[in-house]
Design an enzyme around this catalytic site. Sequence first.
Site, PDB file in Angstrom:
ATOM      1  N   CYS A 112       0.815  -1.224   0.000  1.00  0.00           N
ATOM      2  CA  CYS A 112       0.000   0.000   0.000  1.00  0.00           C
ATOM      3  C   CYS A 112       0.850   1.277   0.000  1.00  0.00           C
ATOM      4  O   CYS A 112       0.341   2.361  -0.271  1.00  0.00           O
ATOM      5  CB  CYS A 112      -0.952   0.014   1.184  1.00  0.00           C
ATOM      6  SG  CYS A 112      -2.065  -1.397   1.171  1.00  0.00           S
ATOM      7  N   HIS A 241      -3.499   7.388   1.749  1.00  0.00           N
ATOM      8  CA  HIS A 241      -3.879   6.040   1.330  1.00  0.00           C
ATOM      9  C   HIS A 241      -5.260   5.742   1.907  1.00  0.00           C
ATOM     10  O   HIS A 241      -5.533   6.013   3.074  1.00  0.00           O
ATOM     11  CB  HIS A 241      -2.844   5.043   1.855  1.00  0.00           C
ATOM     12  CG  HIS A 241      -3.260   3.621   1.701  1.00  0.00           C
ATOM     13  ND1 HIS A 241      -3.749   3.117   0.520  1.00  0.00           N
ATOM     14  CD2 HIS A 241      -3.275   2.584   2.586  1.00  0.00           C
ATOM     15  CE1 HIS A 241      -4.037   1.833   0.673  1.00  0.00           C
ATOM     16  NE2 HIS A 241      -3.769   1.497   1.914  1.00  0.00           N
ATOM     17  N   ASN A 271     -10.097  -0.110  -0.409  1.00  0.00           N
ATOM     18  CA  ASN A 271      -8.631  -0.029  -0.330  1.00  0.00           C
ATOM     19  C   ASN A 271      -8.048  -0.655  -1.597  1.00  0.00           C
ATOM     20  O   ASN A 271      -8.107  -1.874  -1.776  1.00  0.00           O
ATOM     21  CB  ASN A 271      -8.159  -0.772   0.931  1.00  0.00           C
ATOM     22  CG  ASN A 271      -6.652  -0.744   1.087  1.00  0.00           C
ATOM     23  OD1 ASN A 271      -5.922  -0.374   0.173  1.00  0.00           O
ATOM     24  ND2 ASN A 271      -6.179  -1.154   2.251  1.00  0.00           N
TER      25      ASN A 271
HETATM   26  O1  UT7 Z   1      -3.735  -0.799   3.596  1.00  0.00           O
HETATM   27  C1  UT7 Z   1      -3.232  -1.133   4.873  1.00  0.00           C
HETATM   28  C2  UT7 Z   1      -3.789  -2.422   5.264  1.00  0.00           C
HETATM   29  N1  UT7 Z   1      -4.940  -2.532   6.061  1.00  0.00           N
HETATM   30  C3  UT7 Z   1      -5.443  -1.648   6.925  1.00  0.00           C
HETATM   31  O2  UT7 Z   1      -5.086  -0.533   7.073  1.00  0.00           O
HETATM   32  C4  UT7 Z   1      -6.530  -2.188   7.792  1.00  0.00           C
HETATM   33  C5  UT7 Z   1      -6.387  -1.743   9.223  1.00  0.00           C
HETATM   34  N2  UT7 Z   1      -7.424  -2.300  10.085  1.00  0.00           N
HETATM   35  C6  UT7 Z   1      -8.717  -2.035   9.930  1.00  0.00           C
HETATM   36  O3  UT7 Z   1      -9.126  -1.320   9.048  1.00  0.00           O
HETATM   37  C7  UT7 Z   1      -9.675  -2.595  10.975  1.00  0.00           C
HETATM   38  O4  UT7 Z   1      -8.935  -3.253  11.984  1.00  0.00           O
HETATM   39  C8  UT7 Z   1     -10.730  -3.577  10.370  1.00  0.00           C
HETATM   40  C9  UT7 Z   1     -11.734  -2.798   9.541  1.00  0.00           C
HETATM   41  C10 UT7 Z   1     -10.058  -4.642   9.537  1.00  0.00           C
HETATM   42  C11 UT7 Z   1     -11.510  -4.241  11.508  1.00  0.00           C
HETATM   43  O5  UT7 Z   1     -12.115  -3.257  12.315  1.00  0.00           O
HETATM   44  P1  UT7 Z   1     -11.962  -3.328  13.898  1.00  0.00           P
HETATM   45  O6  UT7 Z   1     -12.716  -2.205  14.462  1.00  0.00           O
HETATM   46  O7  UT7 Z   1     -10.501  -3.405  14.206  1.00  0.00           O
HETATM   47  O8  UT7 Z   1     -12.727  -4.656  14.239  1.00  0.00           O
HETATM   48  P2  UT7 Z   1     -12.202  -5.954  15.011  1.00  0.00           P
HETATM   49  O9  UT7 Z   1     -11.278  -6.734  14.158  1.00  0.00           O
HETATM   50  O10 UT7 Z   1     -11.738  -5.560  16.391  1.00  0.00           O
HETATM   51  O11 UT7 Z   1     -13.543  -6.774  15.164  1.00  0.00           O
HETATM   52  C12 UT7 Z   1     -14.642  -6.306  15.974  1.00  0.00           C
HETATM   53  C13 UT7 Z   1     -15.773  -7.296  15.856  1.00  0.00           C
HETATM   54  C14 UT7 Z   1     -15.344  -8.755  16.051  1.00  0.00           C
HETATM   55  O12 UT7 Z   1     -16.389  -9.434  16.696  1.00  0.00           O
HETATM   56  P3  UT7 Z   1     -16.345  -9.714  18.302  1.00  0.00           P
HETATM   57  O13 UT7 Z   1     -15.098 -10.521  18.530  1.00  0.00           O
HETATM   58  O14 UT7 Z   1     -16.297  -8.359  18.948  1.00  0.00           O
HETATM   59  O15 UT7 Z   1     -17.617 -10.458  18.551  1.00  0.00           O
HETATM   60  C15 UT7 Z   1     -15.211  -9.284  14.646  1.00  0.00           C
HETATM   61  O16 UT7 Z   1     -15.402 -10.686  14.574  1.00  0.00           O
HETATM   62  O17 UT7 Z   1     -16.351  -7.243  14.540  1.00  0.00           O
HETATM   63  C16 UT7 Z   1     -16.338  -8.549  13.949  1.00  0.00           C
HETATM   64  N3  UT7 Z   1     -16.140  -8.418  12.507  1.00  0.00           N
HETATM   65  C17 UT7 Z   1     -17.135  -8.190  11.641  1.00  0.00           C
HETATM   66  N4  UT7 Z   1     -18.459  -8.060  11.815  1.00  0.00           N
HETATM   67  C18 UT7 Z   1     -19.211  -7.819  10.725  1.00  0.00           C
HETATM   68  C19 UT7 Z   1     -14.969  -8.459  11.834  1.00  0.00           C
HETATM   69  N5  UT7 Z   1     -15.188  -8.265  10.513  1.00  0.00           N
HETATM   70  C20 UT7 Z   1     -16.533  -8.102  10.375  1.00  0.00           C
HETATM   71  C21 UT7 Z   1     -17.365  -7.860   9.278  1.00  0.00           C
HETATM   72  N6  UT7 Z   1     -18.696  -7.738   9.483  1.00  0.00           N
HETATM   73  N7  UT7 Z   1     -16.887  -7.758   8.025  1.00  0.00           N
END
Ligand code: UT7
Length: 314
Positions: A112, A241, A271
Amino acid sequence: MKKFARIIGTGSYLPPKVVTNHDLEKTLDTNDEWIVARTGISERRIVEEEGTCDLAVEASNNALEMAGIDANELDLIILATTTPDKIFPATATMLQNQIGAICPAFDLQAVCAGFVFAMTTAQQYIENGGAKKVLVVGSETMSRLVDQNDRSTAILFGDGAGAIVLSADDETGILHSKICSDGRYLSSLQVSNNRINELGFIQMSGNEVFKIAVNRLSNLAETTLQECDMTTEDLTWMVPHQANIRIITAVAKRIKLPMEKVVLTLDKHGNTSAASIPLALDVAVRDGRIKKGDKLMLEGIGGGFSWGGLLVEY
Ligand code: UT7
């Protein structure tokens, strides 16, 4: 006399197929509200038949047209991509063949951050007198690296391409650049395969990437402004980005930059890795937001980790 690398043309291209959050609800345990709230993304474009080169050709031709030059005037082509069409030859050489350029052409892989790395490399060539006109492209078909059953990554990524023509200029252009890598974080964001002939998908520790991204990008923005003897108020636009609206908002807050000064395209593009910054830049140039003389900060971070930033007078 010192030469600057000045942007004289921008272009972009998105494949026609739109995949909305509601489309993803049909195959994944997710929903539009969660995706919009946690990422800011509503839809993304996904390739069907097109490859990374096909997207790059369209974006490059648009940029060359705006620059008012022919491809045969280019001295160098650098294509930032994580998703080359083949292991070899470089997708950049496939691109040069399609647009009709005869010059050195190579791919650059910094995920990225690839576009910032490619612009920084092009800047060195121009400032050192090694090239006068350079085509820098970010083109990605990230959908090929995404496990469509993994809701933590399938919602994030999209396909697209953006391109910039840089020209040697006596007065202004790229004012500052900085690129960094730290291999200690390899496993936080990588593809799952160990060998090039095995199929691999993106694996990501989202939370960890998120925190490091906010930290590194905020520090980089602050350092860049200090080294340029500028303050946030001197910036006309931030073109970040487009990974996650919450990362972008957190960085803007840390450096006290109003969100009105941030170019956002991730709601419609998702992204697109190395393509996201030139895509956003082209959108804002063509809709008239970015004007001659504007001071732009471009920043990105991705797998490796690798990250970098540019301060540009447009
Ligand atoms: O280009 C550079 C590369 N990538 C990035 O910059 C990505 C950086 N990270 C992120 O953007 C975020 O961490 C994500 C969008 C990937 C995830 O968001 P988050 O707020 O960090 O969520 P999380 O991983 O802490 O998950 C929170 C909850 C979890 O459930 P529980 O354990 O609280 O019950 C996940 O299982 O949300 C759940 N979850 C979802 N729910 C609905 C994870 N993905 C999804 C989804 N839909 N797609």
